[in-house]
Design a protein around this motif. Structure first.
Motif, PDB file in Angstrom:
ATOM      1  N   ASP A 149      41.806 -11.330  79.742  1.00  0.00           N
ATOM      2  CA  ASP A 149      42.204 -12.411  80.656  1.00  0.00           C
ATOM      3  C   ASP A 149      43.671 -12.354  81.061  1.00  0.00           C
ATOM      4  O   ASP A 149      44.200 -13.316  81.594  1.00  0.00           O
ATOM      5  CB  ASP A 149      41.839 -13.778  80.075  1.00  0.00           C
ATOM      6  N   GLY A 150      44.339 -11.209  80.786  1.00  0.00           N
ATOM      7  CA  GLY A 150      45.701 -11.032  81.266  1.00  0.00           C
ATOM      8  C   GLY A 150      46.774 -11.713  80.447  1.00  0.00           C
ATOM      9  O   GLY A 150      47.933 -11.725  80.831  1.00  0.00           O
ATOM     10  N   GLN A 151      46.389 -12.280  79.294  1.00  0.00           N
ATOM     11  CA  GLN A 151      47.384 -12.923  78.455  1.00  0.00           C
ATOM     12  C   GLN A 151      46.938 -12.930  77.005  1.00  0.00           C
ATOM     13  O   GLN A 151      45.760 -12.786  76.710  1.00  0.00           O
ATOM     14  CB  GLN A 151      47.681 -14.337  78.925  1.00  0.00           C
ATOM     15  N   GLY A 152      47.900 -13.067  76.122  1.00  0.00           N
ATOM     16  CA  GLY A 152      47.616 -13.132  74.702  1.00  0.00           C
ATOM     17  C   GLY A 152      48.837 -13.631  73.958  1.00  0.00           C
ATOM     18  O   GLY A 152      49.941 -13.660  74.503  1.00  0.00           O
ATOM     19  N   LYS A 153      48.641 -14.022  72.693  1.00  0.00           N
ATOM     20  CA  LYS A 153      49.728 -14.598  71.908  1.00  0.00           C
ATOM     21  C   LYS A 153      49.796 -13.922  70.551  1.00  0.00           C
ATOM     22  O   LYS A 153      48.767 -13.652  69.939  1.00  0.00           O
ATOM     23  CB  LYS A 153      49.499 -16.098  71.729  1.00  0.00           C
ATOM     24  N   CYS A 154      51.011 -13.671  70.089  1.00  0.00           N
ATOM     25  CA  CYS A 154      51.213 -13.068  68.779  1.00  0.00           C
ATOM     26  C   CYS A 154      50.885 -14.086  67.688  1.00  0.00           C
ATOM     27  O   CYS A 154      51.416 -15.202  67.700  1.00  0.00           O
ATOM     28  CB  CYS A 154      52.655 -12.604  68.632  1.00  0.00           C
TER      29      CYS A 154
ATOM     30  N   PHE B  58      52.237  -4.348  72.041  1.00  0.00           N
ATOM     31  CA  PHE B  58      52.451  -4.658  70.632  1.00  0.00           C
ATOM     32  C   PHE B  58      53.623  -5.600  70.454  1.00  0.00           C
ATOM     33  O   PHE B  58      54.522  -5.679  71.280  1.00  0.00           O
ATOM     34  CB  PHE B  58      52.606  -3.394  69.775  1.00  0.00           C
ATOM     35  N   CYS B  59      53.545  -6.360  69.381  1.00  0.00           N
ATOM     36  CA  CYS B  59      54.579  -7.300  69.011  1.00  0.00           C
ATOM     37  C   CYS B  59      54.903  -7.042  67.544  1.00  0.00           C
ATOM     38  O   CYS B  59      53.970  -6.849  66.769  1.00  0.00           O
ATOM     39  CB  CYS B  59      54.088  -8.741  69.210  1.00  0.00           C
ATOM     40  N   PRO B  60      56.158  -6.985  67.137  1.00  0.00           N
ATOM     41  CA  PRO B  60      57.336  -7.237  67.952  1.00  0.00           C
ATOM     42  C   PRO B  60      57.562  -6.145  68.984  1.00  0.00           C
ATOM     43  O   PRO B  60      57.261  -4.980  68.729  1.00  0.00           O
ATOM     44  CB  PRO B  60      58.483  -7.278  66.933  1.00  0.00           C
TER      45      PRO B  60
ATOM     46  N   TYR C 194      52.348 -13.185  75.677  1.00  0.00           N
ATOM     47  CA  TYR C 194      52.457 -12.045  76.598  1.00  0.00           C
ATOM     48  C   TYR C 194      51.495 -12.279  77.731  1.00  0.00           C
ATOM     49  O   TYR C 194      50.344 -12.679  77.508  1.00  0.00           O
ATOM     50  CB  TYR C 194      52.101 -10.739  75.869  1.00  0.00           C
ATOM     51  N   LYS C 195      51.957 -12.049  78.959  1.00  0.00           N
ATOM     52  CA  LYS C 195      51.054 -12.177  80.098  1.00  0.00           C
ATOM     53  C   LYS C 195      51.402 -11.140  81.147  1.00  0.00           C
ATOM     54  O   LYS C 195      52.562 -10.744  81.292  1.00  0.00           O
ATOM     55  CB  LYS C 195      51.074 -13.584  80.682  1.00  0.00           C
TER      56      LYS C 195
ATOM     57  N   THR D 277      57.852 -16.408  76.371  1.00  0.00           N
ATOM     58  CA  THR D 277      56.770 -15.819  77.149  1.00  0.00           C
ATOM     59  C   THR D 277      57.323 -14.545  77.764  1.00  0.00           C
ATOM     60  O   THR D 277      58.354 -14.568  78.416  1.00  0.00           O
ATOM     61  CB  THR D 277      56.286 -16.770  78.252  1.00  0.00           C
ATOM     62  N   VAL D 278      56.631 -13.444  77.515  1.00  0.00           N
ATOM     63  CA  VAL D 278      57.068 -12.150  78.010  1.00  0.00           C
ATOM     64  C   VAL D 278      56.099 -11.693  79.090  1.00  0.00           C
ATOM     65  O   VAL D 278      54.900 -11.565  78.835  1.00  0.00           O
ATOM     66  CB  VAL D 278      57.109 -11.111  76.862  1.00  0.00           C
TER      67      VAL D 278
END
Length: 71
Positions: A47-52, A25-27, A59-60, A10-11
């Protein structure tokens, strides 16, 4: 021999880390080169968060951070 897998990271990011439209962006630049996958943009503006979708890194936004120009 261990069969456990490492949990995705979690970043926490600040608004300054986000692009103008509230994405990261990820990576990300801190990731090891061997872990590269196609670059994807993760929207944190809603909503202040997301997932790769590739590596599962979450990421949050840090507490109190706001993106997208809405205060």
């Amino acid at each position: 021999m261990s069969t456990t897998t490492q949990a995705p990271a979690t970043v926490e990011v600040t608004a300054k880390d986000c692009n103008d439209n509230g994405t990261v962006f990820c990576p990300n630049p801190k990731m090891a080169l061997w872990s590269n996958h196609p670059r994807v943009f993760i929207d944190l503006a809603h909503d202040g968060q997301g997932k790769c979708p590739y590596c599962g890194t979450a990421y949050k936004l840090k507490a109190g951070e706001v993106v997208g120009g809405h205060h």
